[in-house]
Design an enzyme around this catalytic site. Structure first.
Site, mmCIF file in Angstrom:
data_model
loop_
_atom_site.group_PDB
_atom_site.id
_atom_site.type_symbol
_atom_site.label_atom_id
_atom_site.label_comp_id
_atom_site.label_asym_id
_atom_site.label_seq_id
_atom_site.Cartn_x
_atom_site.Cartn_y
_atom_site.Cartn_z
ATOM 1 N N GLU A 141 0.813 -1.216 0.000
ATOM 2 C CA GLU A 141 0.000 0.000 0.000
ATOM 3 C C GLU A 141 0.849 1.270 0.000
ATOM 4 O OE1 GLU A 141 -3.605 -0.243 2.589
ATOM 5 O OE2 GLU A 141 -2.664 -2.088 3.270
ATOM 6 N N SER A 200 -6.815 -1.502 1.698
ATOM 7 C CA SER A 200 -7.069 -0.914 0.371
ATOM 8 C C SER A 200 -7.696 -1.907 -0.600
ATOM 9 C CB SER A 200 -5.773 -0.350 -0.233
ATOM 10 O OG SER A 200 -5.266 0.683 0.567
ATOM 11 N N TYR A 216 -9.661 4.275 -5.603
ATOM 12 C CA TYR A 216 -8.592 5.232 -5.868
ATOM 13 C C TYR A 216 -8.612 5.846 -7.267
ATOM 14 C CZ TYR A 216 -6.986 3.379 -1.470
ATOM 15 O OH TYR A 216 -6.923 3.009 -0.152
ATOM 16 N N ARG A 244 -11.569 4.421 10.943
ATOM 17 C CA ARG A 244 -12.761 4.293 10.098
ATOM 18 C C ARG A 244 -13.264 2.865 10.162
ATOM 19 N NH1 ARG A 244 -10.950 4.277 5.010
ATOM 20 N NH2 ARG A 244 -11.875 2.235 4.610
ATOM 21 N N ASP A 302 -15.715 0.004 8.543
ATOM 22 C CA ASP A 302 -16.478 -0.384 7.356
ATOM 23 C C ASP A 302 -17.619 -1.301 7.779
ATOM 24 O OD1 ASP A 302 -14.760 1.075 5.784
ATOM 25 O OD2 ASP A 302 -13.465 -0.625 5.333
ATOM 26 N N GLU A 341 -14.572 -4.363 9.361
ATOM 27 C CA GLU A 341 -13.210 -4.163 9.832
ATOM 28 C C GLU A 341 -13.023 -2.720 10.291
ATOM 29 O OE1 GLU A 341 -10.291 -3.513 6.292
ATOM 30 O OE2 GLU A 341 -11.698 -5.089 5.673
ATOM 31 N N ASN A 362 -10.180 0.399 10.185
ATOM 32 C CA ASN A 362 -8.970 0.912 9.542
ATOM 33 C C ASN A 362 -8.305 1.903 10.492
ATOM 34 O OD1 ASN A 362 -9.338 0.020 6.460
ATOM 35 N ND2 ASN A 362 -11.322 0.590 7.305
ATOM 36 N N GLY A 395 -7.339 6.277 4.807
ATOM 37 C CA GLY A 395 -6.808 7.077 3.713
ATOM 38 C C GLY A 395 -7.185 8.535 3.836
#
Length: 310
Positions: free
Chosen positions: A16, A149, A218, A257, A259, A272, A274, A278
């Site tokens: 990543e 990612s 992305y 964050r 999800d 999950e 994070n 990002g």
């Protein structure tokens, strides 16, 4: 608001690294625009501690995604030299980076999460795909245990494609997670704070392809963020509580964050956490902050302030 000299740590050897540099450079630009003494640094594992000491910095903004940055290793090294840093602590980072460990934690704490099992590379054989199909109905989600990612993640709809998906995920990790596919709406929720945790607005994600994969994440224009997600008050509160409970159990700090999949009957499932979300121009957390009037530079300052308080 003076943080002294800030090092924005980015890049490194993980899969990543490219995204990490996009995140790090965006943060660096934002901090400089706010008048802060900030400098970017490429993460080199063997020399990081000496590089940090030589820089004369006062705090590190951890923008390293994936290996080292999110698995607690950078956190551990910085704690050994008593250097303040953004992101969660060592154990929290290690647990949330490992999707299998996260699943065990969620289940033990009664956090709603999709049914799953894990498979180690040493145990995989020609019967693995058939065993998974017998246990799960298709489609099924296959994930490398310690990648972010959406790297090493596949949604398998046909039985004939499962074996190839397992092999592909094993390219990224020796352990993979097989997870029940939840049909519904894809949500992402920024959670912030150290002891007392709050949420930014819930984000609903839609994509042109119908899959929130690496390309959709992305590539500008490939995904769309609906903020706040059009949910009724009861469902909104249920989703927010699930995310705060998940982050509390995982002892997350700063800005993370979560999800979430919201099923067609409005049951939220935590997927999950994070720990280094990002922060690029297409990223979720800055969009959620902007929706309530928090500019990107101010958001970066908030994250730094939580690191100081931690």
């Amino acid at each position: 608001m003076n943080f002294g000299k800030i090092i924005v740590l980015m890049g490194g050897p993980s899969s990543e690294a490219e995204i990490s540099r996009l995140t790090g450079n965006a943060i660096l630009k934002a901090l400089k625009s706010k008048g802060h003494n900030a400098e970017g640094m490429e993460f080199v594992p063997a020399t990081m501690i000496e590089d940090i000491k030589r820089s004369g910095c006062d705090i590190v903004f951890n923008a390293v995604h994936g290996k080292y940055g999110e698995d607690g290793r950078i956190a551990a090294a910085l704690e050994m030299i008593d250097m303040p840093y953004t992101s969660s602590g060592v154990l929290s980072s290690a647990v949330t980076m490992d999707k299998v460990a996260t699943k065990h934690l969620f289940r033990s704490a009664g956090i709603s999460t999709p049914k799953s099992r894990f498979l180690h590379k040493r145990d995989a054989d020609s019967n693995s795909a058939a065993q998974i199909i017998a246990e799960f109905s298709l489609p099924v989600v296959v994930k490398a245990a310690s990648q972010g990612s959406s790297i090493g993640v596949e949604i398998v709809e046909k039985a004939d494609d499962l074996e190839a998906a397992l092999k592909n995920s094993f390219k990224y990790d020796d352990v993979i997670l097989i997870e029940e596919f939840i049909k519904g709406r894809e949500l992402s929720i920024p959670v912030y704070g150290n002891e007392e945790k709050k949420t930014l607005p819930i984000i609903e994600i839609t994509t042109n392809s119908g899959r929130y994969d690496y390309k959709s994440k992305y590539t500008k224009g490939e995904s769309h963020h609906i903020i706040p997600a059009p949910l009724d008050d009861e469902v909104t509160k249920r989703v927010q509580k699930l995310c705060i409970d998940a982050c509390t159990v995982a002892d997350c700090k700063g800005m993370v964050r979560v999800d979430v999949m919201l099923s067609e009957d409005n049951v939220p499932y935590a997927l999950e956490i994070n720990s280094v979300p990002g922060m690029t121009e297409t990223s979720l957390v800055p969009d959620a902050a902007q929706s309530v009037g928090i500019g990107f530079g101010t958001l970066c300052e908030m994250i730094l302030q939580m690191a100081v308080e931690k």
